[in-house]
Design an enzyme around this catalytic site. Structure first.
Site, short mmCIF file in Angstrom:
data_model
loop_
_atom_site.label_atom_id
_atom_site.label_comp_id
_atom_site.label_asym_id
_atom_site.label_seq_id
_atom_site.Cartn_x
_atom_site.Cartn_y
_atom_site.Cartn_z
N ASN A 37 0.82 -1.22 0.00
CA ASN A 37 0.00 0.00 0.00
C ASN A 37 0.85 1.26 0.00
OD1 ASN A 37 -2.31 1.50 0.05
ND2 ASN A 37 -3.04 0.77 2.05
N HIS A 122 -14.61 -4.68 10.56
CA HIS A 122 -14.23 -3.36 11.08
C HIS A 122 -15.45 -2.49 11.31
CE1 HIS A 122 -9.84 -2.95 9.56
NE2 HIS A 122 -10.09 -4.17 9.95
N ARG A 147 -13.94 -5.61 15.31
CA ARG A 147 -12.95 -4.60 15.72
C ARG A 147 -13.67 -3.27 15.81
NH1 ARG A 147 -7.81 -1.96 12.43
NH2 ARG A 147 -9.39 -0.45 11.85
N TYR A 159 -7.27 7.29 13.66
CA TYR A 159 -7.07 6.09 12.85
C TYR A 159 -8.31 5.18 12.87
CZ TYR A 159 -6.10 1.39 11.56
OH TYR A 159 -6.22 0.16 10.97
N ASP A 210 -7.46 -1.71 17.64
CA ASP A 210 -6.15 -1.50 17.04
C ASP A 210 -5.56 -0.19 17.53
OD1 ASP A 210 -3.93 -1.38 15.41
OD2 ASP A 210 -5.01 -1.76 13.53
N HIS A 212 -2.68 0.88 16.51
CA HIS A 212 -1.97 1.38 15.33
C HIS A 212 -0.68 2.12 15.68
CE1 HIS A 212 -2.17 2.22 10.90
NE2 HIS A 212 -2.73 1.04 10.99
N GLU A 236 -4.31 -4.56 19.51
CA GLU A 236 -3.35 -4.76 18.42
C GLU A 236 -2.38 -3.60 18.28
OE1 GLU A 236 -5.53 -5.37 14.79
OE2 GLU A 236 -3.93 -4.51 13.58
N GLU A 262 1.37 -7.19 11.61
CA GLU A 262 0.93 -6.93 10.24
C GLU A 262 2.02 -6.25 9.40
OE1 GLU A 262 -2.58 -4.47 11.03
OE2 GLU A 262 -1.53 -2.79 10.14
N ARG A 283 0.28 -11.54 13.75
CA ARG A 283 -0.59 -11.07 12.68
C ARG A 283 0.04 -11.03 11.29
NH1 ARG A 283 -4.75 -8.72 12.04
NH2 ARG A 283 -4.12 -6.63 11.37
N HIS A 312 -3.47 -10.53 9.04
CA HIS A 312 -3.88 -9.22 8.52
C HIS A 312 -4.77 -9.43 7.29
CE1 HIS A 312 -2.15 -5.19 6.76
NE2 HIS A 312 -3.28 -4.98 7.39
N ASP A 316 -6.12 -3.54 1.49
CA ASP A 316 -4.93 -3.46 0.63
C ASP A 316 -4.27 -4.81 0.41
OD1 ASP A 316 -4.57 -2.51 3.46
OD2 ASP A 316 -2.45 -2.77 3.00
N GLU A 339 -8.61 -11.47 9.96
CA GLU A 339 -9.22 -10.15 9.70
C GLU A 339 -9.91 -10.18 8.32
OE1 GLU A 339 -6.36 -6.98 9.49
OE2 GLU A 339 -7.90 -5.42 9.53
N TRP A 402 1.65 6.89 12.11
CA TRP A 402 0.28 6.77 11.61
C TRP A 402 -0.21 5.37 11.92
CZ3 TRP A 402 -2.17 3.60 7.99
CH2 TRP A 402 -3.54 3.88 7.85
O1 KDG Z 1 -2.15 -0.35 4.53
C1 KDG Z 1 -2.30 -0.17 5.91
C2 KDG Z 1 -3.48 -0.96 6.41
O2 KDG Z 1 -3.39 -2.29 6.00
C3 KDG Z 1 -3.54 -0.93 7.91
O3 KDG Z 1 -3.64 0.38 8.35
C4 KDG Z 1 -4.74 -1.69 8.39
O4 KDG Z 1 -3.96 -1.63 10.66
C5 KDG Z 1 -4.64 -2.14 9.79
C6 KDG Z 1 -5.44 -3.31 10.13
O5 KDG Z 1 -5.35 -3.74 11.27
O6 KDG Z 1 -6.15 -3.79 9.27
MG MG Z 2 -3.71 -3.04 12.31
#
Ligand code: KDG
Ligand code: MG
Length: 402
Positions: A37, A122, A147, A159, A210, A212, A236, A262, A283, A312, A316, A339, A402
């Site tokens: 991605n 999600h 999630r 996020y 998550d 993140h 996560e 991931e 993951r 994961h 993407d 997921e 991010w």
């Molecule tokens: O490309 C980035 C995403 O795959 C990611 O942000 C998604 O954190 C993610 C998740 O848990 O699916």
């Molecule tokens: Mg994630």
């Protein structure tokens, strides 16, 4: 048997996907996903300029040897570009082998360990009330695991808060858009979401969250502790994992289960986390961690420590990765959860596949191979479009994760 040619197909049916197609002298072909991605073209060049010329003429049945050739032979080991290119070749070769054997891929891995694969969807909203509603919609659709991500008052574009339903696409701009972050505000708000979710829906469903990579180890430990009454399935990426030791501090303070991996590319990224039992779910998935051949090694190491898988599966990761992951999940003894962020109808049409969703689970099909193909004519109608993931900055402008 020989590989006669291979090509890379880039298509953007709503988002960019990079697909490798390997042809053989027996008329059987295989396909693999190489999508990264926001950095798609780096993998395209790696495959076209440095991998395809080397593998043409090789025996496609020698999956392990070709994996080692591409990994050891590059000299420059690991990394997201290299490992995605290797994964694409590996998955295409497993696809070919399973088609030649006339079997669905999971049979070659060792056969079925379960009927269906539990997935999580999600749910997200701009605030707690919206997210609670979104979780309710997933429950109505039959999901057993969800999630939940919420917008946080005072944080610009927190996020995981999407614009669509059932899927969203974070890579949404030709150059990275700037989002905000404030740990104090998130720590005050996120536990209230889970309090409300348990109050509204009880404890029958698995809930996940998550982080993140946003929290420091101490803040992560604090969040894990505050979430304990709500019995999460997992928390996560609660802190960045380059320093695997960071998880010791989190582990000492909370029993909330932890999931990471991931963005890992090899077993070495997860080795200390697994061997020191610092996580509960790993993951890594097919496309980012070197394909079926390498993911199997990660899962086997994890199994020694009762750590389970949690692949994961965001948008993407193309349907080729999802299909292959489902065969893997159907076999792997230490399966945890998968997921499942749905793809758009356009994407599903470009990648015809035989997996399906039913009552909170995904089921891989019985077609020989991994069960996912690419409609090249349709793919050609969606040319590549530059799209980046956002970046995050704190209120004072400092760059954050991010
Ligand atoms: O490309 C980035 C995403 O795959 C990611 O942000 C998604 O954190 C993610 C998740 O848990 O699916
Ligand atoms: Mg994630």
């Amino acid at each position: 048997m020989k590989i006669t040619s291979a090509k890379v197909i880039v298509t953007c049916p709503g988002r960019n996907f990079v697909t490798l197609k390997i042809m053989t002298d027996q008329g059987v072909y295989g396909i693999g996903d190489a999508t990264m991605n926001g950095r798609e073209k780096a993998v395209v060049a790696y495959l076209e300029d440095h991998v395809i010329p080397c593998i043409v003429g090789m025996d496609p049945r020698r999956i392990e040897d070709i994996w080692q050739y591409l990994y050891r032979g590059a000299y420059w080991r690991r990394g997201p570009v290299t490992m995605r290119a290797i994964a694409a070749v590996d998955v295409a070769l497993w696809d070919i082998k399973a088609k030649m054997a006339g079997m669905p891929l999971y049979q070659l891995l060792g056969g079925r360990s379960r009927d269906g694969v539990m997935v999580y969807g999600h749910a997200n909203g701009s605030d707690i009330a919206e997210t609670v509603d979104a979780v309710g919609q997933y429950i109505d659709l039959g999901y057993k695991a969800i999630r939940a991500q919420t917008g946080v008052p005072g944080i610009k574009d927190a996020y995981g808060v999407g614009r669509g339903k059932l899927f969203y696409e974070p890579a949404d701009a030709a150059l990275p858009s700037v989002t905000g972050w404030d740990t104090r505000k998130a720590l005050n708000y996120v536990p209230k979401l889970f309090e409300k979710l348990r109050e509204t829906y009880g404890f029958d469903h698995h809930l996940l969250h998550d982080g993140h990579h946003r929290y420091t180890p101490q803040e992560a430990a604090n969040l894990g502790k505050m979430l304990e009454p709500y019995q999460l399935f997992w928390l996560e990426d609660v802190t960045p994992a380059e320093n695997q030791e960071a998880f010791k501090l989190i582990r000492q303070h909370t029993v909330t289960p932890l999931a990471v991996g991931e963005i890992f590319n090899t077993i070495w990224d997860a080795k200390d986390l697994i061997q020191n039992q610092l996580i509960d779910y790993v993951r890594c998935t097919i496309v980012s961690a070197g394909g079926v051949t390498h993911l199997r090694r990660i899962a086997d190491l994890a199994a020694l420590y009762q750590i389970r898988t949690g692949s994961h599966g965001a948008t993407d990761l193309s349907p080729v990765t999802m299909g292959t992951a489902l065969h893997f999940d159907t076999w792997v003894p230490n399966f945890g959860i998968q997921e499942y962020m749905r793809h758009t109808e356009e994407t599903d049409a470009v990648f015809p596949h035989d997996y399906h969703f039913e009552a909170g689970e995904l089921f891989c099909g019985e077609t020989p191979g991994h069960g996912v193909d690419i409609d090249e004519e349709l793919a050609a109608k969606y040319p590549y479009k530059p799209a980046y993931l956002p970046v995050a900055r704190l209120e004072d402008g400092t760059m954050w994760n991010w």
